[in-house]
Design an enzyme around this catalytic site. Structure first.
Site, PDB file in Angstrom:
ATOM      1  N   LYS A 159       4.746 -25.511 -22.499  1.00  0.00           N
ATOM      2  CA  LYS A 159       6.125 -25.222 -22.889  1.00  0.00           C
ATOM      3  C   LYS A 159       6.620 -26.367 -23.754  1.00  0.00           C
ATOM      4  O   LYS A 159       6.271 -27.525 -23.531  1.00  0.00           O
ATOM      5  CB  LYS A 159       6.999 -25.059 -21.646  1.00  0.00           C
ATOM      6  N   VAL A 165       3.483 -21.393 -24.413  1.00  0.00           N
ATOM      7  CA  VAL A 165       2.094 -21.006 -24.673  1.00  0.00           C
ATOM      8  C   VAL A 165       1.541 -20.377 -23.407  1.00  0.00           C
ATOM      9  O   VAL A 165       1.689 -20.925 -22.309  1.00  0.00           O
ATOM     10  CB  VAL A 165       1.231 -22.214 -25.079  1.00  0.00           C
ATOM     11  N   ASP A 279       2.762 -35.092 -36.790  1.00  0.00           N
ATOM     12  CA  ASP A 279       2.948 -35.304 -35.347  1.00  0.00           C
ATOM     13  C   ASP A 279       1.609 -35.520 -34.644  1.00  0.00           C
ATOM     14  O   ASP A 279       1.350 -34.933 -33.599  1.00  0.00           O
ATOM     15  CB  ASP A 279       3.687 -34.117 -34.725  1.00  0.00           C
TER      16      ASP A 279
END
Length: 751
Positions: A159, A165, A279
């Protein structure tokens, strides 16, 4: 009374002369004083008469007549046990217990009301998206639910801010998948559509899924949610660190991760892609299979293409680059900074820069790397958030406001000591372990420092990182041998007399649960070269990677010509690698110099052929180097050999340079990491001899990058490498770099 009047006159206040009788004398004349005195006398006389009458009554009646002072006293007294003073002192614990009882009783009552159908709060939540969403725009996941008569939802496995997911079984493809369910909100949908576009673009350029990027299988809309279907992957690298109790993984395993990551960044830097991940962190790097070391990068939700940057606040703080912290323009180099931080963390077990906020983050970076160069800070919009400029033009770190946090002087928290270069690794835990020599650590440290260059323009690029000596096996040192991997696009040449070239490569990089679209080794595959077959016997594996078919990112200063000369190097039994070498740059300056020739006699050669180790000449590294590749297993407590003998020979086409009359030959061998596995048991080792031939008197420097110079020969010629993998057991076995790590079968979301 007159005295009382004087007192009143000089004191602006009320003087109480009797219960319930007072007067204010300020500003009164004498007549007024006399009038008040007379009134006071009359009232007192009346009171005395009342008292005399009361005393004449019987005793019982006198009790019922309260005295004037008693009239103000309460008729009934509270129970001493309920007095506030007692409740807040002697009975304080009882008071708190009572408060808790009341609070939890109310909470329980509210919860019971919420269970009922008549709860307006519950009704409000149920109406979101026809009851399919919660009030946070997330789809309400129900285990066992079947979507579109195809996907059976198993469980929620992740999450985030984007959504959720889930693990699901795809009935059509008969495989497990991870479905990323985006929030039912416009902003999240728009960002997810960018992610889909980038993933599809990468998949288009990576049809064989060999560049360590998660594979997006398909996407669809379901009940107003965009759903992305990914291959199912395993642990992320943070989970792996947690399984080591944050003591870190071996340097050998760190090398395998580093090589795959550099190859992935090289792929993202392809001109047609130019994708910045934005990221990178251990949580976004996943193992394909819990028993192998092949990895894939996931979560491109924050990614963008160069020239289409839309965010300023990007990257997770621990891995945030200086240019982002300083508010400067950024490019693909920010991912290389993140990778440097990740690799140190993977080996030490702790984040290199663990700032609590941006100021703390920059301060921790300065502790290790010193103050950023003045020419960077002079151009940085947010420089004064962290630094202050001195009258003489230099910059110093700002003092913290609270003064509580004390930092070491700039540049005194040395990476040399953090890695334990001369003290047996981080915390001395690697002392005496194979593959953890001082020489190994010095190479690792040098690579990290190049990745952590303050200046994004001079920060090492993936192309050069893959050629670093950290990824090369040396002939005169016992380093980087049994578990090391060298599949970089090295341009390696040494003296000898041969006419054929071959490169050895292992495979790795697929999902442990999905083999779709995989090209497997074909031992009888015929190549279009004059040198025979490339034969290999490879055991079937759960997780494969292949050598990449790279559209090479050109070194700095190179431009792509309209009609580039092609240099073809065959790197795998089922595929070939083509690099485009710009014809305008083929004639590069030559540097003449003599160097010592290192001869390394290997114990295993085809047809008794004598093979010399290659000589790589650089400004920094001039040790002889060869390449090795492994394909090990993570089976705990067992020796597992996943590859047998592999021999090959290929021929590369030559390129000629005509502008000065000299003919040059350069082979760009780009052979990214094998599917080397997490060594959880003792493994057989494999040796590879990589030899390339060149003129020893001429060396070619690549323009635009001062740190590396590579050999090239004059005159047309061919390059030869003869590889022979031998499985050695017994004394040559090396203890697993991850012995004792518990591997659990708990798949992690692939994005």
């Amino acid at each position: 009374m007159h005295t009382g009047g004087e007192t009143s006159a000089c004191k602006p206040s009320s003087v109480r002369l009797a219960p319930s009788f007072s007067f204010h004398a300020a500003g009164l004349q004498m007549a007024g004083q006399m009038s008040h005195s007379h009134q006071q006398y009359s009232d007192r006389r009346q009171q005395n008469l009342n008292d005399q009458q009361a005393s004449a009554l019987p005793y019982n009646d006198q009790i019922q007549q309260p005295l004037p002072n008693q009239r103000r006293m309460p008729q009934t007294f509270r129970d001493p046990a309920t007095a506030p003073l007692r409740k807040l002192s002697v009975d304080l614990i009882k008071t708190y217990k009572h408060i808790n009882e009341v609070y939890y009783a109310k909470k329980k009552r509210r919860h019971q009301q919420g269970q009922g159908d008549d709860s307006s709060h519950k009704k409000e939540r149920k109406v979101y998206n026809d009851g399919y969403d919660d009030d946070n725009y997330d789809y309400i996941v129900k285990n066992g639910e079947k979507w579109m008569d195809r996907y059976e939802i198993d469980s929620l496995i992740g999450k985030g801010s984007f959504g959720q997911v889930v693990k699901a079984y795809d009935r059509a493809e008969q495989e497990w998948v991870a479905i990323k369910i985006i929030k039912n909100k416009k902003a999240f949908l728009n960002q997810a559509q960018i992610e889909v576009r980038l993933l599809e673009l990468m998949n288009k350029h990576d049809t064989e899924m060999k560049y360590y990027i998660v594979h997006l299988k398909r996407h669809f809309m379901f009940r107003n949610h965009l759903c992305l279907v990914f291959e199912m992957l395993s642990y992320n690298l943070y989970d792996l660190l947690r399984n080591t109790n944050f003591r870190g993984v071996s340097l050998n395993l760190t090398r395998k991760f580093a090589q795959q990551m550099c190859t992935a960044l090289l792929f993202l830097a392809t001109p047609e892609l130019s994708i910045i991940h934005c990221d990178l962190k251990p949580e976004n790097i996943l193992l394909c299979n819990p028993k192998r070391s092949a990895i894939k990068i996931v979560d491109f939700g924050s990614s963008c293409q160069l020239g289409q940057r839309i965010y300023q606040y990007i990257q997770s703080r621990f891995y945030r680059s200086p240019e982002v912290l300083l508010g400067m323009p950024y490019d693909l180099a920010i991912d290389m900074w993140s990778l440097g931080c990740i690799l140190v963390e993977m080996h030490t077990g702790e984040p290199l820069f663990s700032g609590a906020n941006e100021v703390d983050q920059m301060s921790k970076i300065v502790e290790v790397l010193g103050i950023p160069p003045a020419h960077i800070l002079d151009q940085a919009p947010k420089a004064r958030k962290f630094f202050e400029k001195m009258p003489e033009g230099t910059w110093n770190l700002k003092k913290t406001k609270d003064g509580k946090k004390e930092y070491k002087p700039p540049g005194t928290r040395k990476l040399h000591n953090l890695l334990g270069v001369e003290t047996g690794g981080p915390g001395g835990r690697r002392g005496g372990e194979s593959g953890h020599t001082v020489a190994d650590y010095l190479k690792f440290k040098d690579l990290i420092l190049r990745m952590l260059d303050y200046d994004a323009k001079t920060r090492i690029q993936p192309y050069y990182a893959l050629q670093h000596s950290f990824f090369k096996k040396t002939a005169d040192e016992g380093t980087n041998t049994s578990n090391s991997v060298s599949t970089s696009p090295a341009m390696e040449q040494s003296q000898s007399s041969g006419t054929t070239s071959s490169t050895s490569s292992s495979s790795g990089g697929s999902s442990g649960t999905s083999n779709s679209g995989r090209a497997r080794s074909d031992p009888t595959h015929q190549h279009r070269h004059s040198g025979g077959h490339f034969t290999a016997a490879v055991q079937a594996m759960d997780c494969e990677t292949h050598s990449p078919q790279v559209r090479q990112q050109f070194p700095p200063g190179w431009t792509v010509p309209e009609a580039p000369t092609q240099v073809t190097i065959e790197t795998h039994p089922v595929q070939e690698t083509t690099f485009h070498v710009p014809s305008s740059q083929q004639n590069v300056p030559h540097h003449h110099g003599n160097g010592s020739h290192h001869h390394h006699h290997h114990h295993h050669h085809h047809h008794g052929q004598h093979v010399l180790s290659n000589r790589t000449r650089t400004r920094i590294y001039n040790s002889p180097s060869t390449s090795s590749s492994t394909q090990d297993s993570m089976d705990v407590g067992h020796s597992h050999h996943s590859m047998t003998s592999l021999s090959s020979s290929t021929t590369s086409s030559s390129t000629s340079s005509s502008s000065t009359g000299n003919q040059g030959n350069q082979a760009y061998q780009n052979r990214p990491v094998a599917a080397n596995t997490l060594d959880f048991g003792q493994n057989g080792t494999m040796d590879v001899n990589l030899t390339a031939f060149s003129n020893p008197r001429q060396e070619t420097g690549i323009t635009g990058h001062p740190d590396y110079q590579y050999s090239a020969n004059t005159g047309p010629g061919h390059y030869v490498t003869e590889g022979h993998l031998t499985m050695r057991q017994g004394m040559d076995r090396e203890d697993s770099p991850m012995t004792g790590v518990c591997v659990q079968q708990s798949p992690v979301a692939s994005s």
